[in-house]
Design an enzyme around this catalytic site. Structure first.
Site, PDB file in Angstrom:
ATOM      1  N   HIS A 152      -3.879  -4.759   0.018  1.00  0.00           N
ATOM      2  CA  HIS A 152      -3.411  -5.272   1.305  1.00  0.00           C
ATOM      3  C   HIS A 152      -3.491  -6.800   1.307  1.00  0.00           C
ATOM      4  O   HIS A 152      -4.543  -7.349   1.617  1.00  0.00           O
ATOM      5  CB  HIS A 152      -4.282  -4.717   2.444  1.00  0.00           C
ATOM      6  CG  HIS A 152      -3.992  -3.302   2.761  1.00  0.00           C
ATOM      7  ND1 HIS A 152      -2.980  -2.915   3.599  1.00  0.00           N
ATOM      8  CD2 HIS A 152      -4.571  -2.156   2.332  1.00  0.00           C
ATOM      9  CE1 HIS A 152      -2.944  -1.597   3.687  1.00  0.00           C
ATOM     10  NE2 HIS A 152      -3.906  -1.110   2.925  1.00  0.00           N
TER      11      HIS A 152
ATOM     12  N   GLU B 110      -2.404  -8.851   3.400  1.00  0.00           N
ATOM     13  CA  GLU B 110      -2.691  -9.343   4.763  1.00  0.00           C
ATOM     14  C   GLU B 110      -4.171  -9.232   5.117  1.00  0.00           C
ATOM     15  O   GLU B 110      -4.610  -9.783   6.119  1.00  0.00           O
ATOM     16  CB  GLU B 110      -1.811  -8.609   5.781  1.00  0.00           C
ATOM     17  CG  GLU B 110      -2.249  -7.200   6.171  1.00  0.00           C
ATOM     18  CD  GLU B 110      -1.959  -6.108   5.137  1.00  0.00           C
ATOM     19  OE1 GLU B 110      -1.528  -6.431   4.012  1.00  0.00           O
ATOM     20  OE2 GLU B 110      -2.178  -4.923   5.454  1.00  0.00           O
TER      21      GLU B 110
ATOM     22  N   CYS C 276       0.844  -1.201   0.000  1.00  0.00           N
ATOM     23  CA  CYS C 276       0.000   0.000   0.000  1.00  0.00           C
ATOM     24  C   CYS C 276       0.881   1.253   0.000  1.00  0.00           C
ATOM     25  O   CYS C 276       1.599   1.488  -0.960  1.00  0.00           O
ATOM     26  CB  CYS C 276      -0.999  -0.036   1.146  1.00  0.00           C
ATOM     27  SG  CYS C 276      -2.336   1.168   0.901  1.00  0.00           S
TER      28      CYS C 276
END
Lengths: 195, 257
Positions: free
Chosen positions: A175, A177, A76
């Site tokens: 993202h 994650e 990001c």
């Protein structure tokens, strides 16, 4: 050992948990020596580019990062830091790639691109076992268009770089994650590159 | 455009997920991390965890379960409840949350929105708006909706407030239409369209989901990016996996897991 660079970003814990989920041992540090010695480096980031680059410069981490030879993944804002400039910050960024990030223009449907969007034109080890058109979670207000380093394309009113790559440097605008099991697969692919 | 998002809201009180009708009569639904994991597996796009007694009790959110949720799921989640300073928010983010949602503290101190957006970025700052229709038909904001005896109607139009918080840096608006909340009669499409006309950031519909067709209706609106629901998911009336299959059949783009 994966070193997550302490950019002062608020989401360090999420990134740590995401990497540990795929079996990585993780340390969070802004120490140039530790970053240099790590098998892989992750540059996280949410918030303002100016604040993050100032923090990186202050600890001398900017020079170490730009000289890394091990795999580096910017996530990001961390991807944006690999570029040259951002419209939101007067400072020069790390300039690993000569990329300029700008706020969404009039073709974008909202000021913030938030939510799950498809990514395509995926190739290379980072996207191994990830299907064309997979959904990833994005939350960003600045982006860069398509360029020589683009590796992964998404669209929000117009096409933009969902990912970038130059040599051992990777960046993803989404993202991983927070992108469910597909995002977790991407983190696994990154960690495997460092082994 | 990204897909339309389905968001499950977990109202938390005393360390458990609870449900209520029009903010009253709370019953325990289950454990927080267990439910977060369950919904994530069923393909929910995002979770909101709302510490419903924090704001009325004038305390911030309980961080222990924020960490547990972060460790349990790999999708985004937003935390709401009594976050009234940059310091409060900072702890919530450090515990693994992706966004904070503020409601009554934003009404008390609008500059908080600006401070949070400056520090964490607009994408991490959600403003929750409880909106009621007044006698003259205009939508107005409601403060302290977490406890009915503390609720007060503010003489400010919902649209004006939504415009204001966007100027201050809010990155997403959750519009909870209090009159439809808990009724299971569908989202208040009229209010959503009205607020959508002044909303340049993602708009999340909240309040009134009772059946699959309500999601189809609300996602038919261009101005709505996401729909939030709680009890229809908690009581098993709507399964998120099946909901998404139905939405895809109706040619509404959602993420299929």
């Amino acid at each position: 050992m994966i070193c997550v660079v302490d950019t002062g970003a608020a989401n360090l814990y999420s990134i740590q948990v995401g990497l540990e989920r795929v079996g990585a041992s993780v340390e969070i540090s802004s120490d140039p020596g530790r970053i240099k010695r790590a098998d892989g480096v992750v540059i996280p980031g949410v918030g303002a580019a100016g604040t993050a680059i100032d923090k990186i410069r202050a600890s001398g981490v900017d020079r170490v990062l730009a000289a890394c030879e091990q795999p580096v993944l910017g996530i990001c804002l961390g991807m944006q830091l690999l570029g040259r400039s951002s419209e939101e910050a007067p400072e020069r960024l790390l300039e690993v790639m000569q990329l300029d990030f700008t706020a969404w223009g009039s073709s974008a449907p909202r000021k913030v691109h938030m939510g799950w969007s498809r990514i395509r034109s995926l190739n290379g080890d980072l996207y191994r076992d990830i299907d064309e058109g997979a959904y990833m979670y994005f939350a960003h207000s600045f982006a860069t268009g398509l360029n020589a380093w683009t590796m992964g394309i998404s669209e929000f009113g117009s096409e933009f770089s969902a990912g970038i790559k130059k040599d051992n440097f990777f960046g993803v605008q989404f993202h991983p994650e927070k992108s469910g099991d597909i995002g977790t697969q991407l983190l696994k692919n990154f960690v495997e590159m460092t082994c | 455009m990204p897909t339309k998002r389905v968001i499950a809201c977990l109202d938390v009180a005393e360390g458990k997920v609870v449900k209520g009708v029009q903010f009253n009569d709370h019953k325990v639904v289950g454990g927080i991390a267990d439910l977060a994991r369950f919904y994530s597996c069923r393909g929910v796009d995002e979770l909101v965890l709302y510490d419903i007694t924090a704001s009325p009790d004038r305390r911030s959110v309980d961080l222990a379960w924020v960490t547990q949720v972060a460790e349990s799921i790999n999708i985004p989640f937003c935390v709401a409840g009594g976050i009234r300073s940059v310091e409060d928010a900072s702890k919530v983010f450090a515990s693994g949350a992706d966004k904070v949602s503020i409601n009554s503290p934003a009404i008390e101190n609008p500059s908080l929105v600006e401070e949070l957006a400056g520090k964490f970025g607009s994408q991490a700052v959600v403003v929750g708006v409880d909106s009621v229709k007044s006698k003259n038909g205009e939508a107005q904001i409601l403060k302290f909706a977490g406890r009915p005896e503390l609720a007060e109607v503010r003489m400010q139009s919902t649209n004006e407030w939504v415009s204001r918080v966007q100027e201050l840096g809010a990155g997403e608006i959750v519009l909870n239409t209090v009159d439809s909340d808990g009724t299971k009669a569908g989202y208040d499409l009229e209010q959503l369209v009205s607020v959508g006309s002044v909303c340049n950031v993602p708009l999340v519909a909240s309040g009134g989901a009772g059946e699959v067709s309500h999601f189809e209706d609300v996602f038919g609106l261009d101005c709505v990016d996401a729909a939030l629901a709680a009890s229809v998911f908690h009581n098993g009336q709507i399964d998120i996996g099946e909901l998404k299959t139905s939405l895809l059949d109706s040619e509404i783009e959602v993420r299929n897991v």
